[in-house]
Design a protein around this motif. Structure first.
Motif, PDB file in Angstrom:
ATOM      1  N   PHE A  95       0.836  -1.200   0.000  1.00 31.16           N
ATOM      2  CA  PHE A  95       0.000   0.000   0.000  1.00 31.16           C
ATOM      3  C   PHE A  95       0.868   1.246   0.000  1.00 31.16           C
ATOM      4  O   PHE A  95       0.593   2.215  -0.706  1.00 31.16           O
ATOM      5  N   GLU A 140       3.957   1.583  -1.086  1.00 31.23           N
ATOM      6  CA  GLU A 140       4.616   1.787  -2.380  1.00 31.23           C
ATOM      7  C   GLU A 140       3.623   2.238  -3.444  1.00 31.23           C
ATOM      8  O   GLU A 140       3.933   3.076  -4.287  1.00 31.23           O
ATOM      9  N   TRP A 141       2.426   1.681  -3.403  1.00 28.92           N
ATOM     10  CA  TRP A 141       1.400   2.035  -4.384  1.00 28.92           C
ATOM     11  C   TRP A 141       0.964   3.486  -4.185  1.00 28.92           C
ATOM     12  O   TRP A 141       0.753   4.227  -5.154  1.00 28.92           O
ATOM     13  N   ILE A 184       2.415   6.435  -6.244  1.00 35.00           N
ATOM     14  CA  ILE A 184       2.077   6.818  -7.610  1.00 35.00           C
ATOM     15  C   ILE A 184       0.644   7.337  -7.736  1.00 35.00           C
ATOM     16  O   ILE A 184       0.212   7.709  -8.816  1.00 35.00           O
ATOM     17  N   GLU A 185      -0.096   7.320  -6.631  1.00 41.35           N
ATOM     18  CA  GLU A 185      -1.480   7.783  -6.702  1.00 41.35           C
ATOM     19  C   GLU A 185      -1.620   9.179  -6.128  1.00 41.35           C
ATOM     20  O   GLU A 185      -0.903   9.562  -5.219  1.00 41.35           O
ATOM     21  N   GLU A 199      -5.154  10.983  -5.652  1.00 40.67           N
ATOM     22  CA  GLU A 199      -6.294  11.048  -4.722  1.00 40.67           C
ATOM     23  C   GLU A 199      -6.297   9.881  -3.740  1.00 40.67           C
ATOM     24  O   GLU A 199      -6.676  10.021  -2.597  1.00 40.67           O
ATOM     25  N   MET A 200      -5.893   8.701  -4.226  1.00 43.59           N
ATOM     26  CA  MET A 200      -5.970   7.493  -3.381  1.00 43.59           C
ATOM     27  C   MET A 200      -4.824   7.409  -2.380  1.00 43.59           C
ATOM     28  O   MET A 200      -4.887   6.656  -1.424  1.00 43.59           O
ATOM     29  N   THR A 214     -12.111  -1.104  11.739  1.00 44.05           N
ATOM     30  CA  THR A 214     -12.902   0.128  11.669  1.00 44.05           C
ATOM     31  C   THR A 214     -12.015   1.260  11.172  1.00 44.05           C
ATOM     32  O   THR A 214     -12.407   2.037  10.287  1.00 44.05           O
ATOM     33  N   ALA A 259      -9.257   0.926   9.438  1.00 43.83           N
ATOM     34  CA  ALA A 259      -8.896   0.661   8.042  1.00 43.83           C
ATOM     35  C   ALA A 259     -10.033   1.053   7.109  1.00 43.83           C
ATOM     36  O   ALA A 259      -9.809   1.651   6.048  1.00 43.83           O
ATOM     37  N   LYS A 260     -11.250   0.730   7.530  1.00 46.31           N
ATOM     38  CA  LYS A 260     -12.406   1.057   6.684  1.00 46.31           C
ATOM     39  C   LYS A 260     -12.498   2.556   6.467  1.00 46.31           C
ATOM     40  O   LYS A 260     -12.761   3.024   5.353  1.00 46.31           O
ATOM     41  N   PHE A 306      -9.968   3.497   3.929  1.00 46.09           N
ATOM     42  CA  PHE A 306     -10.394   3.102   2.584  1.00 46.09           C
ATOM     43  C   PHE A 306     -11.477   4.048   2.076  1.00 46.09           C
ATOM     44  O   PHE A 306     -11.514   4.387   0.896  1.00 46.09           O
ATOM     45  N   SER A 307     -12.363   4.487   2.964  1.00 49.66           N
ATOM     46  CA  SER A 307     -13.423   5.399   2.529  1.00 49.66           C
ATOM     47  C   SER A 307     -12.859   6.699   2.013  1.00 49.66           C
ATOM     48  O   SER A 307     -13.476   7.369   1.188  1.00 49.66           O
ATOM     49  N   MET A 313     -10.291   6.979   0.256  1.00 47.78           N
ATOM     50  CA  MET A 313      -9.546   6.802  -0.984  1.00 47.78           C
ATOM     51  C   MET A 313     -10.235   7.456  -2.163  1.00 47.78           C
ATOM     52  O   MET A 313     -11.447   7.277  -2.358  1.00 47.78           O
ATOM     53  N   TYR A 370       3.637   5.164 -14.757  1.00 47.01           N
ATOM     54  CA  TYR A 370       2.600   4.806 -13.788  1.00 47.01           C
ATOM     55  C   TYR A 370       2.218   3.344 -13.944  1.00 47.01           C
ATOM     56  O   TYR A 370       2.149   2.594 -12.960  1.00 47.01           O
ATOM     57  N   LYS A 386       2.672  -3.479  -8.475  1.00 50.14           N
ATOM     58  CA  LYS A 386       1.975  -3.487  -7.182  1.00 50.14           C
ATOM     59  C   LYS A 386       0.724  -4.342  -7.215  1.00 50.14           C
ATOM     60  O   LYS A 386       0.420  -5.075  -6.280  1.00 50.14           O
ATOM     61  N   GLN A 442     -10.164   3.624  -9.099  1.00 51.81           N
ATOM     62  CA  GLN A 442     -10.231   4.168  -7.748  1.00 51.81           C
ATOM     63  C   GLN A 442     -11.506   3.725  -7.037  1.00 51.81           C
ATOM     64  O   GLN A 442     -11.482   3.269  -5.908  1.00 51.81           O
ATOM     65  N   ARG A 465     -11.611   1.254  -3.916  1.00 55.87           N
ATOM     66  CA  ARG A 465     -12.202   1.789  -2.699  1.00 55.87           C
ATOM     67  C   ARG A 465     -13.308   0.863  -2.204  1.00 55.87           C
ATOM     68  O   ARG A 465     -13.291   0.414  -1.057  1.00 55.87           O
ATOM     69  N   ILE A 479     -13.189  -1.485   1.126  1.00 56.01           N
ATOM     70  CA  ILE A 479     -14.184  -1.240   2.169  1.00 56.01           C
ATOM     71  C   ILE A 479     -14.939  -2.531   2.456  1.00 56.01           C
ATOM     72  O   ILE A 479     -15.205  -2.880   3.606  1.00 56.01           O
ATOM     73  N   ALA A 529     -12.882  -4.703   4.639  1.00 54.18           N
ATOM     74  CA  ALA A 529     -12.907  -4.223   6.022  1.00 54.18           C
ATOM     75  C   ALA A 529     -14.229  -4.595   6.677  1.00 54.18           C
ATOM     76  O   ALA A 529     -14.255  -5.059   7.815  1.00 54.18           O
ATOM     77  N   LEU A 565     -15.012  -6.840   9.929  1.00 58.47           N
ATOM     78  CA  LEU A 565     -15.770  -6.340  11.069  1.00 58.47           C
ATOM     79  C   LEU A 565     -16.871  -7.320  11.440  1.00 58.47           C
ATOM     80  O   LEU A 565     -17.051  -7.648  12.608  1.00 58.47           O
TER      81      LEU A 565
END
Lengths: 368, 367
Positions: free
Chosen positions: A180, A182-183, A186-187, A189-190, A359, A361-362, A365-366, A368, B197, B204, B347, B351, B355, B358, B362
């Motif tokens: 994650f 390393e990735w 290059i991103e 927004e994420m 929680t 982590a979620k 992720f949200s 991202m 890229y 990855k 993306q 995402r 999620i 996750a 949970l």
């Protein structure tokens, strides 16, 4: 060579000066052997394992491993506490001097001469013999101790394998962290979301070490009762031995009485070599017969006294053994219940940690 | 030159009506505006003298005018999907055509016709067609329409009408040759960035795919051990009186944990694993698309170089070069737009899939 410090602050009913001295594992073994021989009707508390057993891959099987040493230290302390809280054993003088007398303790133990009893007892315990009228309660108890040993060792083996697998699941998640990170480079927004999620994956992967460390203590509690089962079995075997002894003595007495009767009345009811030879070579003189009868009568009297005392011994043994067995049963039920509860608590705590990590982590992720 | 004509219809420089623009933009985000619904299901095996193969049912529901009917049901085999993909690639060399599931899987002992394999493939084929349906340009492709609607015999006769195998091979040879000649020389900065890229992304995503599979394997091994763990407590309870209930309680809890683990594993195999695999394939596709763009550029560059060396026949060349310049511009614009779209989708997919992971975890811990 490792030595342990025995520090005893108080024992039942006695004021013991706070003292500390060094004892080796072998001295603990000697103490336990002495107690087992001296109190055969008592379920003597067991020592922790000498070698690391039931290990899963991360735990080293190395006896010098600091974690193993620490756990063994706790086990030895537990052993002393068990002995100290036992109504009978805590009064033993050898035990007392184990805790208080630095030098010459070994010699003191050997002077009691328990070794002689130990050797003959050991031989007898390992021999196979058949008891004609076994005490049903003891037979059932022996079966129970066998079952307990078998089921606990199976449980410990599988638990170790489960721990191994669980370790694997957690640790592989750690790889997410690196990728994650390393990735995310290059991103645009994420990137942030990935990066912070990766951090939580690292936390998740690391959390398993403490979780499994705690579980080892649970495993140790079970192991104690695995070894207790052996002690229980030993008491049953001792009783078997006593019973066999008794039966042999009774048998011997009966045959002597019969011999006596035959000589007195002149009737030969049972075949005997003596009888045959006397038929072939002529009967004995009345004087000879009288002498034999006298000897036999003496032996019979001795035998009857011995039998009486053996019976008494047996009854005493059974009484005190069952008292201790009842005490042991209660202790076992209480301890095992507590252990199961603590295991459940551990699992709950593990799940709570899992919920927290995922929680977080979620959330990442949200973003991202 | 059909490829040029179709690419032309997508030139962003041509002013688009506001409504068609919003349609394009919202295609993925708002399924309510969808007017084409496709499902792939019901695998059936067919045994002939020569071969055994599987066909899948493809059901299409649409409100579009250009379709004669509003519902279609056809059966297609994997070969047909391959044909569709190659047709789309030919028609739109610099658009990102979604990946097809692989022909066969070498690793593991997955049999060609095992239920697991067929189901995984079916899901991937379903995804493939839906991704095309969601694509603003590809969704209107004629071969796509025929694929969805034609009966078996109609499809085979249509297939035969396409450019012959020989001419397609010729195209490929020329394309390879031109790539040898270059195309990276005058590559705009933007596409070099894309290449860099994609190289990293490809690395990855492959690693992620491996990690996810490893986690699945570890979870399955854990599950197998746990299955044995619970019953031991039940066995033990048979020898006990006082603590029998506690032991039985522990046994039932462990069994519940087993079920929760199964659920978690199912979550992985239904969601994360297919998505990661799809993007592993996507990364290969994208590298291919970037190469094709370079080839198109290469054709232009080589003609320009040729012009520079031959002073005569300038007029002929300049018309050709003009066409090629247009071609390059169209290709670049198509790729740029599709790239942006792909990145947004990626993306979104990543995402929502993570999620989902996750959330599965949970639920697992909560249970």
């Amino acid at each position: 060579v490792l030595s342990f410090r025995a520090v005893e602050s108080q024992s039942e009913g006695q004021c013991v000066p706070v003292d500390s001295l060094w004892r080796r594992y072998s001295e603990f073994e000697l103490l336990r052997n002495y107690l087992s021989i001296t109190y055969p009707h008592i379920v003597v508390p067991p020592l922790p394992e000498k070698r690391a057993d039931f290990v899963w891959h991360k735990l080293s099987a190395d006896n010098m491993d600091p974690d193993f040493v620490e756990r063994r230290r706790i086990g030895l302390e537990n052993f002393l506490l068990r002995v100290a809280s036992h109504p009978v054993l805590c009064q033993d003088k050898i035990f007392y001097s184990f805790l208080t007398q630095e030098g010459g303790w070994k010699e003191m133990v050997n002077e009691t001469g328990f070794q002689l009893k130990a050797d003959s007892r050991l031989k007898a315990l390992n021999a196979t013999f058949r008891v004609k009228n076994p005490d049903k309660r003891f037979t059932e108890l022996k079966h129970y101790s066998d079952e307990l040993q078998s089921v606990i060792s199976h449980l410990l083996r599988v638990r170790a394998r489960v721990a191994d697998r669980l370790y694997g699941v957690y640790k592989v998640h750690g790889n997410y962290g690196r990728v994650f990170s390393e990735w995310s480079a290059i991103e645009k927004e994420m990137g942030d979301g990935l990066q912070s999620a990766g951090h939580h994956m690292d936390v998740y992967a690391a959390s398993i070490d403490d979780i499994l460390e705690e579980e080892e203590h649970y495993a140790d509690q079970l192991k104690e009762y695995l070894f207790y089962a052996e002690a229980l079995r030993a008491v049953c075997r001792k009783h078997e031995l006593m019973q066999y002894d008794l039966e042999m003595a009774a048998q011997d007495l009966t045959s002597k009485k019969q011999q006596c009767e035959e000589l007195a009345t002149g009737t030969v009811r049972t075949f005997s070599l003596k009888g045959m030879t006397s038929k072939l070579f002529g009967q004995e003189t009345p004087e000879q017969r009288e002498a034999k009868i006298k000897v036999l009568e003496e032996q019979i009297q001795e035998g009857e006294e011995q039998l009486k005392s053996k019976n008494l011994e047996g009854r005493d043994f059974v009484k005190s053994a069952w008292a201790d067995i009842e005490r042991f049963k209660e202790q076992k039920n209480h301890d095992l219940k507590e252990a199961l509860i603590s295991y459940a608590v551990m699992q709950i705590s593990m799940c709570k940690k899992g919920i927290q990590v995922w929680t977080n982590a979620k959330e990442c992720f949200s973003k991202m | 030159d059909t490829s040029l004509a179709e690419v032309n219809s997508f030139l962003p420089s041509v002013p688009l009506s506001p409504s068609s623009m919003t349609n394009q933009y919202k295609f993925e985000d708002e399924p309510e505006l969808r007017d084409l619904f496709i499902t792939v299901d019901d695998p059936e095996s067919h045994i002939t003298a020569i071969e055994t193969f599987i066909t899948y049912r493809v059901v299409t529901k649409t409100s579009r005018g250009e379709f004669d009917s509003s519902e279609y049901e056809v059966r297609r085999r994997y070969q047909d999907f391959l044909w569709l993909k190659s047709r789309l690639e030919e028609a739109h060399p610099t658009l990102i055509i979604p990946p097809l599931p692989e022909k066969f899987i070498m690793k593991g002992m997955v049999e060609r016709f095992s239920d697991e394999f067929i189901e995984t493939r079916r899901k991937a084929l379903h995804k493939f067609l839906n991704r095309i349906a969601d694509h603003p340009t590809l969704t209107f492709n004629e071969d796509f329409k025929i694929f969805l609607t034609a009966q078996a015999w109609e499809l085979s006769s249509h297939k035969k009408q396409g450019p012959s195998l020989l001419s397609r091979m010729g195209q490929t040879v020329r394309a390879v040759a031109s790539s040898v000649r270059g195309g990276a020389k005058n590559r705009p900065e933007m596409f070099t960035e894309m290449n860099e890229y994609m190289e990293t992304f490809s690395q990855k995503i492959n690693v992620l795919d491996k990690i996810a599979h490893r986690i699945y394997k570890e979870e399955r091994d854990y599950f197998n051990e746990m299955k044995e763990y619970g019953p031991i407590h039940t066995l033990w309870s048979a020898s006990e009186e006082d603590i029998a209930d506690s032991l039985k309680g522990v046994a039932s809890c462990i069994d519940k944990c087993c079920k929760a683990t199964e659920k978690r594993m199912a979550g992985l195999s239904e969601n994360l694993l297919p998505i990661l695999h799809e993007y592993v394939l996507y990364s290969e596709i994208l590298m291919g698309v970037l190469k094709r763009r370079d080839q198109i550029q290469g054709e232009l560059d080589s003609k320009v170089d040729a012009l520079a060396s031959k002073k005569t026949e300038k007029d002929l060349f300049s018309e050709e070069i003009g066409k090629l310049e247009d071609k390059v511009e169209c290709a670049n614009n198509a790729l740029k737009a599709d790239w942006d779209r792909w990145k947004k989708n990626m993306q979104c997919d990543m995402r929502s899939t993570f999620i989902n992971v996750a959330e599965n975890n949970l639920h697992y811990y909560e249970e």
